[in-house]
Scaffold this motif. Structure first.
Motif, short mmCIF file in Angstrom:
data_model
loop_
_atom_site.label_atom_id
_atom_site.label_comp_id
_atom_site.label_asym_id
_atom_site.label_seq_id
_atom_site.Cartn_x
_atom_site.Cartn_y
_atom_site.Cartn_z
N ASN A 25 0.83 -1.20 0.00
CA ASN A 25 0.00 0.00 0.00
C ASN A 25 0.86 1.24 0.00
N VAL A 26 0.21 2.35 -0.28
CA VAL A 26 0.80 3.67 -0.21
C VAL A 26 0.02 4.42 0.85
N GLY A 27 0.72 5.07 1.78
CA GLY A 27 0.06 5.79 2.86
C GLY A 27 -0.10 7.26 2.56
N ILE A 28 -1.29 7.78 2.89
CA ILE A 28 -1.58 9.20 2.72
C ILE A 28 -2.20 9.70 4.02
N VAL A 29 -1.61 10.72 4.61
CA VAL A 29 -2.14 11.32 5.83
C VAL A 29 -3.09 12.45 5.44
N VAL A 30 -4.28 12.44 6.03
CA VAL A 30 -5.31 13.43 5.73
C VAL A 30 -5.85 14.03 7.02
N HIS A 31 -6.49 15.16 6.90
CA HIS A 31 -7.15 15.79 8.04
C HIS A 31 -8.58 15.26 8.19
N ASP A 32 -9.31 15.14 7.07
CA ASP A 32 -10.70 14.70 7.09
C ASP A 32 -10.79 13.30 6.47
N LEU A 33 -10.73 12.29 7.31
CA LEU A 33 -10.72 10.90 6.84
C LEU A 33 -12.02 10.56 6.10
N GLY A 34 -13.14 11.01 6.61
CA GLY A 34 -14.42 10.72 5.96
C GLY A 34 -14.49 11.25 4.55
N ALA A 35 -14.08 12.50 4.35
CA ALA A 35 -14.10 13.10 3.02
C ALA A 35 -13.14 12.38 2.08
N ALA A 36 -11.98 11.97 2.58
CA ALA A 36 -11.02 11.24 1.75
C ALA A 36 -11.59 9.89 1.33
N ILE A 37 -12.29 9.22 2.23
CA ILE A 37 -12.92 7.93 1.88
C ILE A 37 -13.95 8.13 0.79
N VAL A 38 -14.78 9.16 0.92
CA VAL A 38 -15.79 9.45 -0.10
C VAL A 38 -15.13 9.70 -1.44
N PHE A 39 -14.06 10.50 -1.46
CA PHE A 39 -13.36 10.83 -2.69
C PHE A 39 -12.78 9.59 -3.36
N PHE A 40 -12.04 8.78 -2.61
CA PHE A 40 -11.41 7.60 -3.21
C PHE A 40 -12.45 6.53 -3.57
N THR A 41 -13.57 6.50 -2.89
CA THR A 41 -14.67 5.61 -3.28
C THR A 41 -15.24 6.05 -4.63
N GLU A 42 -15.42 7.35 -4.78
CA GLU A 42 -15.92 7.88 -6.06
C GLU A 42 -14.94 7.62 -7.19
N LEU A 43 -13.65 7.63 -6.88
CA LEU A 43 -12.63 7.32 -7.87
C LEU A 43 -12.73 5.86 -8.30
N GLY A 44 -13.26 5.01 -7.44
CA GLY A 44 -13.43 3.60 -7.78
C GLY A 44 -12.79 2.63 -6.82
N LEU A 45 -12.14 3.13 -5.77
CA LEU A 45 -11.55 2.24 -4.79
C LEU A 45 -12.63 1.72 -3.84
#
Length: 158
Positions: free
Chosen positions: A8-28
């Motif tokens: 995996n590749v790690g990415i640190v974010v401030h808003d975990l929920g928003a990042a999950i929504v974004f990457f889900t929309e991308l297709g992950l």
């Protein structure tokens, strides 16, 4: 052989929920979300007393993962999210997509912006960099023509 695979590749974010929504929309696909703390975790990372929540996101083919992390402790010490593409260190992750225009349309609704423009590389790829949640740099690549029907020549080159 010493390396079996890239896990995996790690990415640190401030808003975990928003990042999950974004990457889900991308297709992950979200594989799981959980808190990580304890003495053992600090011995791995060197951040003793850490409290972090992670979300593991998997690519549809099952071969790639992104670990999104939100640190509650210790405090974030630096911010590289808006670094230009020639900054030192880890910079971006690139995703192969089927339809770059459709992907961009969906992600723009979540705040993504194209860094400059979508370009055609020798009739083989359409490529762009986007800024995703919190300014994270992400690359998108769409294979064109007959190349899209065969194995990716760039990913499998030596």
């Amino acid at each position: 052989m010493t390396v079996k695979r890239l896990d995996n590749v790690g990415i640190v974010v401030h808003d975990l929920g928003a990042a999950i929504v974004f990457f889900t929309e991308l297709g992950l696909v979200l594989e799981g979300r959980m808190p990580i703390d304890g003495e053992w975790a600090g011995r791995v990372t060197g951040l003793h007393g850490q409290r972090v929540e992670i979300a593991m996101m998997r690519t549809p083919d099952g071969h790639g993962r992104i670990e999104l992390s939100r640190f509650d402790a210790p405090a974030i010490v630096s911010d590289h999210r808006m670094a230009p593409v020639n900054a030192l260190g880890y910079l971006r992750v690139m995703f192969a997509v089927e339809d770059i225009d459709g992907t961009l349309a969906r992600l723009k609704g979540l705040g993504a912006t194209v860094v400059d423009e979508v370009v055609d590389y020798a009739g083989i790829y359409r490529l762009c960099y986007i800024r995703g949640p919190e300014g994270i740099l992400i690359g998108l690549a769409q294979q064109l023509g007959q190349q899209a029907d065969r194995e990716d020549p760039i990913a499998h080159s030596g």
